[in-house]
Write a protein that holds these residues in place. Structure first.
Motif, short mmCIF file in Angstrom:
data_model
loop_
_atom_site.label_atom_id
_atom_site.label_comp_id
_atom_site.label_asym_id
_atom_site.label_seq_id
_atom_site.Cartn_x
_atom_site.Cartn_y
_atom_site.Cartn_z
N ASP A 1 -1.79 -6.40 3.00
CA ASP A 1 -2.26 -5.96 1.68
C ASP A 1 -1.39 -6.62 0.60
OD1 ASP A 1 -3.45 -4.71 -0.38
OD2 ASP A 1 -2.76 -2.67 0.14
N GLU A 2 -2.04 -7.14 -0.46
CA GLU A 2 -1.32 -7.86 -1.50
C GLU A 2 -0.43 -6.92 -2.31
OE1 GLU A 2 -4.13 -9.94 -3.84
OE2 GLU A 2 -4.74 -11.29 -2.23
N LYS A 3 -0.89 -5.68 -2.52
CA LYS A 3 -0.09 -4.72 -3.27
C LYS A 3 1.21 -4.39 -2.51
CE LYS A 3 -3.97 -2.52 -5.65
NZ LYS A 3 -4.67 -1.24 -5.92
N GLU A 4 1.10 -4.21 -1.23
CA GLU A 4 2.28 -3.90 -0.43
C GLU A 4 3.23 -5.09 -0.40
OE1 GLU A 4 3.10 -1.03 0.83
OE2 GLU A 4 1.22 -0.04 0.26
N VAL A 5 2.69 -6.29 -0.36
CA VAL A 5 3.54 -7.48 -0.36
C VAL A 5 4.27 -7.61 -1.69
CG1 VAL A 5 3.52 -10.00 -0.24
CG2 VAL A 5 2.11 -8.66 1.31
#
Length: 245
Positions: A229-233
């Motif tokens: 997930d881009e948000k988690e990254v």
């Protein structure tokens, strides 16, 4: 005066009759008494009137020691003697032995030793009770009595009744006799194959390189299919921004 003399004579006769009566009634007591018999002297004589000397005890002890020590140099000769055959016959020395113990349940271990210094237990083990039985690695007939003919294992001391001190000597003598080739023993046969000692076996051969180094793929195929997930990254990069280069 005559009356007093008669009284003393009567008392003396009573005492002498009371003393000699049990000796006559039990002649075995006379044999146990240390009376020194000499020709020409009566049976009951005061000790101050003895003129003959007792026989020295070292002669009897020397004969007894010679009778016992005649098997020290060759202990295997005792198993072929008439005394052994008369006492044990063809059965082992431990057959029929039963240790005295309290209660109906026998102890789980034999006694530590039967002879402690000068004291001997009341019911010694089959080896300690016979001084002519000597444990030696050349006394093969004796050692074979404590080895099972079916399995080749040494009998446990709880079966033979041998004390733990003599059991330790038996194990050492049996191992020495087997090393010298006096007692045969079997070694289990194991069939070896050439594959166990070849370098082509997977356990001892060269390890192949991982596929990720040769093809460029990931070690696990399913790992390349996972999309994070881009948000988690972004959160992780912001948290470790000071440590990232």
């Amino acid at each position: 005066m005559a009356a007093s003399i008669q009284r003393t004579v009567r008392v003396f006769l009573r005492l002498s009759s009371s003393t000699l009566h049990p000796l006559r009634q039990y002649p075995s007591i006379l044999q146990r008494l240390p009376v020194r018999t000499c020709p020409g002297l009566p049976l009951l004589v005061p000790p101050s009137h003895f003129y003959c000397k007792a026989a020295p005890l070292h002669e009897d002890s020397g004969q007894a020691a010679g009778a016992v020590s005649r098997y020290n140099d060759r202990p295997w000769d005792y198993l072929e003697s008439e005394d052994y055959i008369e006492r044990y016959g063809t059965s082992p020395v431990w057959e029929g032995y039963r240790r005295n113990h309290k209660g109906g349940i026998p102890p789980q271990k034999t006694r530590k030793t039967c002879i402690r210094g000068v004291k001997i237990s009341g019911n010694p083990c089959p080896i300690c009770r016979d001084p002519n039985i000597i444990i030696h690695h050349q006394n093969v007939k004796l050692l074979q009595q404590f080895i099972s003919p079916h399995t080749g294992m040494v009998y446990d001391s709880t079966r033979t009744g041998v004390c733990r001190k003599q059991q330790k000597k038996l194990n050492e003598a049996i191992n020495t006799a087997q090393d010298h080739g006096l007692i045969p023993f079997q070694i289990p046969f194991v069939e070896y194959s050439g594959e166990d000692y070849s370098n082509s076996h997977d356990a001892v051969g060269t390890t192949p390189s991982p596929p990720s180094l040769t093809t460029g793929d990931t070690w696990y195929k399913w790992y390349s299919e996972i999309t994070p997930d881009e948000k988690e990254v972004a959160k992780v990069k912001k948290l470790y921004k000071a440590y990232l280069k």
